[in-house]
Design a protein around this motif. Structure first.
Motif, PDB file in Angstrom:
ATOM      1  N   GLU A 108    -134.956   9.853   8.052  1.00 48.28           N
ATOM      2  CA  GLU A 108    -134.587  10.476   9.317  1.00 48.28           C
ATOM      3  C   GLU A 108    -133.368   9.762   9.904  1.00 48.28           C
ATOM      4  O   GLU A 108    -133.048   8.638   9.533  1.00 48.28           O
ATOM      5  CB  GLU A 108    -135.763  10.384  10.309  1.00 48.28           C
ATOM      6  N   LYS A 109    -132.706  10.424  10.851  1.00 51.53           N
ATOM      7  CA  LYS A 109    -131.538   9.820  11.480  1.00 51.53           C
ATOM      8  C   LYS A 109    -131.909   8.595  12.332  1.00 51.53           C
ATOM      9  O   LYS A 109    -131.045   7.791  12.678  1.00 51.53           O
ATOM     10  CB  LYS A 109    -130.805  10.849  12.345  1.00 51.53           C
ATOM     11  N   THR A 110    -133.181   8.495  12.660  1.00 50.70           N
ATOM     12  CA  THR A 110    -133.650   7.352  13.449  1.00 50.70           C
ATOM     13  C   THR A 110    -134.114   6.190  12.563  1.00 50.70           C
ATOM     14  O   THR A 110    -134.679   5.210  13.051  1.00 50.70           O
ATOM     15  CB  THR A 110    -134.809   7.776  14.364  1.00 50.70           C
ATOM     16  N   ALA A 111    -133.893   6.276  11.271  1.00 48.31           N
ATOM     17  CA  ALA A 111    -134.380   5.256  10.323  1.00 48.31           C
ATOM     18  C   ALA A 111    -133.803   3.884  10.672  1.00 48.31           C
ATOM     19  O   ALA A 111    -132.638   3.759  11.054  1.00 48.31           O
ATOM     20  CB  ALA A 111    -134.006   5.634   8.896  1.00 48.31           C
ATOM     21  N   THR A 112    -134.640   2.859  10.526  1.00 50.62           N
ATOM     22  CA  THR A 112    -134.198   1.485  10.768  1.00 50.62           C
ATOM     23  C   THR A 112    -133.415   0.968   9.562  1.00 50.62           C
ATOM     24  O   THR A 112    -133.410   1.584   8.490  1.00 50.62           O
ATOM     25  CB  THR A 112    -135.390   0.562  11.021  1.00 50.62           C
ATOM     26  N   ARG A 157    -121.971   3.473  10.294  1.00 51.55           N
ATOM     27  CA  ARG A 157    -123.047   4.403  10.624  1.00 51.55           C
ATOM     28  C   ARG A 157    -122.814   5.033  11.991  1.00 51.55           C
ATOM     29  O   ARG A 157    -123.058   6.231  12.184  1.00 51.55           O
ATOM     30  CB  ARG A 157    -124.393   3.663  10.588  1.00 51.55           C
ATOM     31  N   GLN A 158    -122.341   4.225  12.947  1.00 45.21           N
ATOM     32  CA  GLN A 158    -122.076   4.751  14.283  1.00 45.21           C
ATOM     33  C   GLN A 158    -120.978   5.818  14.238  1.00 45.21           C
ATOM     34  O   GLN A 158    -121.083   6.869  14.879  1.00 45.21           O
ATOM     35  CB  GLN A 158    -121.673   3.605  15.213  1.00 45.21           C
ATOM     36  N   ASP A 163    -122.453   8.962  12.614  1.00 46.01           N
ATOM     37  CA  ASP A 163    -123.321   9.706  13.529  1.00 46.01           C
ATOM     38  C   ASP A 163    -122.500  10.490  14.553  1.00 46.01           C
ATOM     39  O   ASP A 163    -122.913  11.575  15.006  1.00 46.01           O
ATOM     40  CB  ASP A 163    -124.262   8.734  14.262  1.00 46.01           C
ATOM     41  N   TYR A 184    -128.108  11.043   5.383  1.00 50.54           N
ATOM     42  CA  TYR A 184    -129.525  10.812   5.661  1.00 50.54           C
ATOM     43  C   TYR A 184    -130.391  11.634   4.714  1.00 50.54           C
ATOM     44  O   TYR A 184    -131.443  11.181   4.244  1.00 50.54           O
ATOM     45  CB  TYR A 184    -129.844  11.162   7.122  1.00 50.54           C
TER      46      TYR A 184
END
Length: 370
Positions: free
Chosen positions: A12-16, A62-63, A66, A6
């Motif tokens: 950010e880690k919340t990026a779409t 990605r999962q 994370d 990231y």
């Protein structure tokens, strides 16, 4: 130690997914080796960005990343198993026409050409073979497209033989194929006396084109390899675009044909049989008594069979009642005598007139009350 993916992409880690793709595009365009020749640091950063997007651009990897960090995707980054499928498309979008790279040295395919052919309606409906001729560029026979009179070439002075030149546009620096050598890195020493070093000469090409039955305005026929020539490469294609001339009788709408047939009011009142033209002969339309103007009569299967298949359409004949002109005195007398027979009860013979009069009275009552 590897940096956080990231962090590498600057998101950010919340990026779409869209934000990830945008960040990758921006960094890849900035760090691509074609824009930074010889810059090892930029090359390493580019690989790092590519690896990060290969992992984060795929929902499954990605999962895992994370949850387990780099250990969860070990061996996937850098084009290993599970690499992101869209990378090739994304690179094509970003660099397709901006950076020539090795592609700048490849022979270019010849240009496609467009030719508009005008057809009569009958030709479009039944098909026809036409001879066309048009100006085009062909490979020079003397130099076989090399542009050289004796085959001698030298290094291009503009690009130094690289085939690429760097262009500065505002804050952006880009590479593109050299405009003087076309990306080849070489230039002709003694230009061909026939084509002046261009490799091509203007000529007129003649072709016989088979137009399939059922074409319509806007349809295109592709003739592969009949476009502009290219030395050492595949020629372009010729696209023949159909334009159907206006017909004196018929109008075409898809697979159906329309026409207007004028008749006398006596024929409309008493009924008659009309002989109407069709594209393949004649047909009889039976007009019943008391027919009103603009009534449509459908002749099934007398339309057009479309080029893309399907059954033939219909011919729709619209009768239009004409007021007689150039009357003789005897004819006028007969019409006066005929008109006098209606008397005060004329409305029952003209149903539309009665309806129209009632509507007109209602309208005037609304706008002029009292």
């Amino acid at each position: 130690m590897k940096r956080c993916y990231y962090e590498v992409l600057g998101v950010e880690k919340t990026a779409t997914e869209s934000e990830l793709k945008t960040a990758f595009r921006r960094l890849a365009a900035k760090l691509h080796p074609d824009r930074n020749p010889g810059d090892k640091e930029a090359e390493e950063r580019f690989k790092e960005v590519k690896e990060a997007y290969e992992v984060l651009g795929d929902a499954g990897s990605r999962q895992r990343y994370d949850q387990f960090g780099h250990a969860g995707v070990n061996g996937q980054g850098g084009g290993g198993a599970g690499g992101f499928n869209d990378l090739g498309d994304i690179f094509g979008d970003i660099f397709g026409d901006i950076f020539g790279g090795a592609r700048g040295r490849q022979a270019r395919r010849g240009a496609d050409l467009r030719y508009v052919i005008e057809l009569d309606l009958e030709e479009a409906v039944f098909g026809v073979e036409k001879e066309i001729h048009f100006p085009t560029r062909v490979v020079c026979k003397r130099c076989k497209g090399s542009g050289s009179d004796d085959g001698k070439v030298e290094t291009c002075d503009t690009c130094g033989g690289h085939g690429q030149v760097r262009m500065q546009r505002g804050i952006f620096s880009m590479q593109q194929a050299c405009p003087h050598c076309g990306g080849s890195g070489r230039r002709v020493v003694n230009p061909c006396s026939t084509c002046d070093g261009d490799g091509y000469v203007e000529d007129e090409k003649r072709l016989s084109v088979k137009i399939p039955a059922g074409v319509d305005t806007g349809d295109r026929i592709r003739l592969a390899g009949e476009g502009e020539a290219a030395a050492g490469a595949q020629p372009g294609d010729l696209y023949v675009e159909v334009q159907v001339r206006e017909h004196e009788i018929f109008q075409r709408q898809g697979r159906d044909l329309f026409c207007e047939v004028p008749i006398r009011f006596s024929q409309a009142a008493l009924g008659c049989e009309l002989v109407v033209p069709t594209l393949d002969g004649e047909a009889v339309v039976k007009v019943p008594p008391e027919t009103q103007t603009h009534r449509l009569f459908r002749l099934r299967g007398k339309g057009v069979t479309p080029v893309r298949g399907g059954g033939a359409g219909d011919l729709l004949c619209r009768v239009v009642i004409e007021t007689p002109v150039n009357l003789t005195q005897a004819q006028r007398d007969l019409l006066h005598q005929f008109e006098s027979t209606f008397g005060e009860d004329a409305s029952r013979h003209s149903p539309r007139e009665s309806t129209w009069v009632d509507a007109a009275k209602a309208f005037w009552n609304r706008i002029r009350p009292g």
